[in-house]
Structure formats: C-alpha cells, structure tokens
Design a protein around this motif. Structure first.
Motif, short mmCIF file in Angstrom:
data_model
loop_
_atom_site.label_atom_id
_atom_site.label_comp_id
_atom_site.label_asym_id
_atom_site.label_seq_id
_atom_site.Cartn_x
_atom_site.Cartn_y
_atom_site.Cartn_z
N ALA A 293 0.81 -1.22 0.00
CA ALA A 293 0.00 0.00 0.00
C ALA A 293 0.84 1.27 0.00
O ALA A 293 0.49 2.26 -0.64
CB ALA A 293 -0.93 -0.01 1.20
N THR A 294 1.97 1.27 0.71
CA THR A 294 2.81 2.46 0.77
C THR A 294 3.33 2.81 -0.61
O THR A 294 3.28 3.97 -1.05
CB THR A 294 3.99 2.22 1.73
N ASN A 295 3.84 1.81 -1.30
CA ASN A 295 4.38 2.02 -2.64
C ASN A 295 3.30 2.48 -3.62
O ASN A 295 3.51 3.40 -4.41
CB ASN A 295 5.01 0.70 -3.11
N GLU A 296 2.13 1.88 -3.55
CA GLU A 296 1.03 2.23 -4.45
C GLU A 296 0.56 3.67 -4.20
O GLU A 296 0.23 4.39 -5.14
CB GLU A 296 -0.13 1.26 -4.27
N THR A 297 0.52 4.07 -2.95
CA THR A 297 0.10 5.44 -2.63
C THR A 297 1.07 6.45 -3.22
O THR A 297 0.66 7.47 -3.80
CB THR A 297 0.03 5.63 -1.10
N HIS A 298 2.36 6.18 -3.12
CA HIS A 298 3.36 7.09 -3.69
C HIS A 298 3.31 7.10 -5.22
O HIS A 298 3.55 8.14 -5.84
CB HIS A 298 4.76 6.70 -3.20
N ASN A 299 3.00 5.97 -5.81
CA ASN A 299 2.87 5.93 -7.27
C ASN A 299 1.73 6.83 -7.74
O ASN A 299 1.82 7.49 -8.78
CB ASN A 299 2.65 4.50 -7.74
N ARG A 300 0.62 6.83 -6.98
CA ARG A 300 -0.48 7.73 -7.33
C ARG A 300 -0.08 9.19 -7.18
O ARG A 300 -0.51 10.06 -7.94
CB ARG A 300 -1.70 7.43 -6.45
N MET A 301 0.75 9.47 -6.19
CA MET A 301 1.23 10.85 -6.01
C MET A 301 2.14 11.27 -7.16
O MET A 301 2.12 12.43 -7.59
CB MET A 301 1.96 10.96 -4.67
N ILE A 302 2.91 10.33 -7.68
CA ILE A 302 3.77 10.63 -8.84
C ILE A 302 2.93 10.99 -10.05
O ILE A 302 3.32 11.83 -10.89
CB ILE A 302 4.68 9.41 -9.14
N ARG A 303 1.74 10.40 -10.16
CA ARG A 303 0.86 10.68 -11.30
C ARG A 303 0.40 12.13 -11.34
O ARG A 303 -0.09 12.60 -12.36
CB ARG A 303 -0.37 9.77 -11.23
N ARG A 304 0.53 12.87 -10.25
CA ARG A 304 0.20 14.29 -10.28
C ARG A 304 1.12 15.03 -11.24
O ARG A 304 0.71 16.00 -11.89
CB ARG A 304 0.36 14.90 -8.89
N TYR A 305 2.36 14.57 -11.31
CA TYR A 305 3.36 15.24 -12.15
C TYR A 305 3.56 14.54 -13.49
O TYR A 305 3.87 15.20 -14.49
CB TYR A 305 4.69 15.29 -11.40
N LEU A 306 3.38 13.23 -13.49
CA LEU A 306 3.59 12.44 -14.71
C LEU A 306 2.37 11.56 -14.92
O LEU A 306 2.37 10.39 -14.57
CB LEU A 306 4.85 11.59 -14.56
N PRO A 307 1.30 12.12 -15.50
CA PRO A 307 0.05 11.36 -15.64
C PRO A 307 0.18 10.19 -16.61
O PRO A 307 1.11 10.12 -17.41
CB PRO A 307 -0.93 12.42 -16.17
N LYS A 308 -0.78 9.29 -16.51
CA LYS A 308 -0.80 8.15 -17.42
C LYS A 308 -0.89 8.64 -18.86
O LYS A 308 -1.60 9.59 -19.17
CB LYS A 308 -2.00 7.26 -17.12
N GLY A 309 -0.18 7.95 -19.74
CA GLY A 309 -0.18 8.33 -21.15
C GLY A 309 0.93 9.30 -21.50
O GLY A 309 1.20 9.55 -22.67
N HIS A 310 1.58 9.86 -20.47
CA HIS A 310 2.69 10.79 -20.70
C HIS A 310 3.97 10.00 -20.94
O HIS A 310 4.37 9.18 -20.12
CB HIS A 310 2.86 11.71 -19.49
N SER A 311 4.62 10.22 -22.07
CA SER A 311 5.82 9.46 -22.42
C SER A 311 6.97 9.84 -21.50
O SER A 311 7.34 11.01 -21.40
CB SER A 311 6.21 9.74 -23.88
N LEU A 312 7.54 8.84 -20.83
CA LEU A 312 8.67 9.09 -19.93
C LEU A 312 9.98 9.22 -20.70
O LEU A 312 11.01 9.55 -20.10
CB LEU A 312 8.76 7.97 -18.90
N ASP A 313 9.95 8.98 -22.01
CA ASP A 313 11.14 9.22 -22.83
C ASP A 313 11.43 10.71 -22.99
O ASP A 313 12.53 11.10 -23.37
CB ASP A 313 10.96 8.60 -24.23
#
Length: 361
Positions: A293-313
């Motif tokens: 749960a800790t890891n998943e919560t932080h991953n959702r917080m990362i999505r604030r800056y890098l939303p799904k569909g945004h190319s990390l390249d």
C-alpha cells in the motif's frame, strides 16, 4: 403505595433517544391531544418524551388569537404546531458556532500557496502549521473544517483539484490462490515488518508512462516506516533495467536495506540475484496491490506530475529528481507532520552511527 410507584415509574420511561428532537408530525399529535383535554404529563407519556419537553414545546408554540364574545374582543393563548415548527427551525439555525472563515484568511492564503506551489494536501498544511506554531488556534481551522470550506466552494480550490478525493477507485477482489510466486511469499515475511516500527523495510514497483512496451519507466523504492521514496528513471520494464538501477541504490543505501517486497511482475524476477546477501525478498500475491500500500500510494502521487499516457522518454533525471524531492518534502500526518526526508535521515544516521560504534568496539 405500590400502584403509585409503578405509575410514576411508567411516566419516567421515554421511548425517544436522548438528543432526539420533536418532529412536525409529533407537534401535530401534541395539538390533537391538547385539544382533547390531555395534560402535559399525559401527552408526554403518549409521545414518549419527558414532560418538561412538552412544557417547553407548549411555550414555544403559543400564539395569541382574538375572538369576539358578546361584541367584545378577547385574547386567547393557544398552541399552534406550525408556529412551533417554524420557531424550532429558526432557533436551530442560530445554535451552531459562527463561521470562522473571515477570521482565518491568512491561514487560508498560506494553504492556497502551499497547495499550488508544493502540492500539499489540506491535512499537510494544517498539520505542519500546527506543529511549527505558525498560527494561533484562533487563526486557523482543522482539517475537517478546511475540507468543509472546499466542499462549500468557499475557496478557489475545488474537489476536482484534490487528486486523491476525485480519483478513488472501487475495490476489486481477485482470487490469489494457486498462483506461483517468483520467490518467498509475503506470508513468510516477519510480522514485525507489518507494524512499521522497524526501519529498513522497502517496497518496490515500476510506474509506466505509455504502455508501448518499449519506453522508459520509473522504478520506485519506498521505505515503509518513514515513507521515504527513491525514484529512478530506467530504460524499460524488464529485469535487466531494474537490476542495473537497483545495484546503484544498493551502493548508496545497501547498509540500510533489510527486506524488499515486490509484486509478481517479470521485471522483478532477478531481485534475488541482485540483493543476495543484502536483504530478504518477499513477493505479494497477484492482484493484491494493497499488500504494498505504501508504494502504491506514492505511485499515485507521482501521477500528479507524470500522468498516465505521458511518455517518460521525454523527461530526464532532473525532472525525476524534482518529483522525488516533492514527495519526500511533503509533511505527513502519519509522521506527526515530519517530512519523509527528515525521518529517513534521522533513522539512517542512527543506524550508521550504531554500526560505526560496533566496528570501533
């Protein structure tokens, strides 16, 4: 004498829950019973309330009526249930505490600045301000009141701006039995890890931008006690890329890592080889993200800056470092509004100091 005692005892028994107020229907019943010649105590027994409640109600609902008798106007005091209901509702509107909004404008401006500039949650702003004594009690509001202001649209911030509140998902239950894990099951993990009292237990996962299968991804490595998050940009979602990044993390923090919990993805199949002699590896059940749960919560917080569909390249290590810093400098209620970075540094210094003392001895 016994009969009198039983009668008094019956009159003291009420069917209403304490704190329950009379309804409009009950006020109509009171008017009917009153016109039938019932006393206040008899009405109280019928309604199921204390007789003093009826006395108070009759006073609240009294109105003056005028009638002509023998050519002369005479005034009568009568109970009117509609009038009593209106007066009750008016009094209820006055009984709450006055709105504190106009007295806490400085605190609301402080919250607005941190919300937009640092992505702080309402609770982080309230907790940090209280811990650091930035405002007096009378100059700020609690977390619940701040959320109430947002719900009432008293601020420029709306519920849609609150990432967690607007995007909570419904729970799905999957069968996780009879599936082969890549290593030791999380069921074998010591119970002390669950309590989060011991430092050095991490959770690992990857965050994908575009699901093309050939793009860069993020590797997240989260410490369970302090919520400190290590984020690295890796070339792809494969075992080799994860292993290479994890070797770098071990070179920097290897003396602090006691265990690592991962999901059953193919990118984590080589963890045992990389962390051999460094830490124990445990694998969560399939479709059981709540076990990390800790890891998943932080991953959702990362999505604030890098939303799904945004190319990390399209991003570089500098952007990833910024995201990592934002997460680790956010005050957390679970840490008594200490930041994960501060908590991690304290724990790391304590462990390394203890190890140095043992080596010297």
């Amino acid at each position: 004498m016994k009969e009198v005692f039983v009668l008094v005892q019956e009159q003291l028994i009420t069917s209403h829950v304490k704190g329950h107020h009379l309804t409009q229907i009950e006020r109509g019943r009171i008017a009917g019973l009153l016109s039938a010649g019932k006393s206040a105590r008899q009405i109280a027994a019928e309604i199921g309330v204390c007789h003093q409640t009826i006395n108070n109600e009759l006073k609240r609902g009294r109105i003056q009526q005028v009638k002509k008798l023998n050519g002369k106007e005479q005034y009568f005091s009568v109970y009117a249930p509609d009038t009593a209901q209106v007066r009750y509702q008016t009094n209820r509107q006055r009984c709450h505490r006055p709105l504190k909004f106009k007295f806490v404008t400085n605190f609301l401006a402080y919250f607005d600045d941190h919300f937009h500039q640092d992505d702080w949650s309402p609770d982080a702003a309230v907790g940090f301000a209280h811990q650091q004594h930035l405002f007096k009690r009378t100059e700020m509001v609690c977390t619940k009141t701040l959320y109430n202001y947002i719900d009432a649209q008293l601020l420029e911030i709306r519920n849609l701006d609150l990432v967690e509140k607007a995007n909570r998902r419904t729970k799905h239950h999957w069968s996780n039995k009879h599936r082969r894990l890549a290593g030791k099951s999380i069921e074998e993990r010591p119970k002390r890890v669950d309590k989060r009292k011991e430092f050095g237990h991490f959770e690992i996962d990857t965050v994908v931008g575009k699901r093309s299968g050939h793009e860069s991804v993020l590797l997240t490595f989260t410490e369970r006690k302090t919520r400190y998050d290590i984020v690295r940009l890796i070339e792809g979602k494969d075992a080799d890329s994860v292993s290479y990044a994890l070797k770098g993390i071990c070179a920097e923090f290897g003396d602090l890592i006691k265990s690592v919990t991962a999901d059953n993805g193919t990118e984590f199949t080589a963890l045992n080889a990389v962390l051999d002699g460094v830490a124990d590896i445990y694998y969560a059940h399939p479709y059981s993200s709540f076990e990390r749960a800790t890891n998943e919560t932080h991953n959702r917080m990362i999505r604030r800056y890098l939303p799904k569909g945004h190319s990390l390249d399209t991003i570089g290590p500098k952007t990833v470092s910024m995201v990592e810093s934002r997460l680790n400098q956010l005050p957390r209620r679970i840490l008594k509004y200490q930041t994960p970075k501060e908590a991690f540094q304290i724990e790391a210094a304590r462990i390394r100091k203890s190890c140095s003392a043992q080596l010297l001895s």
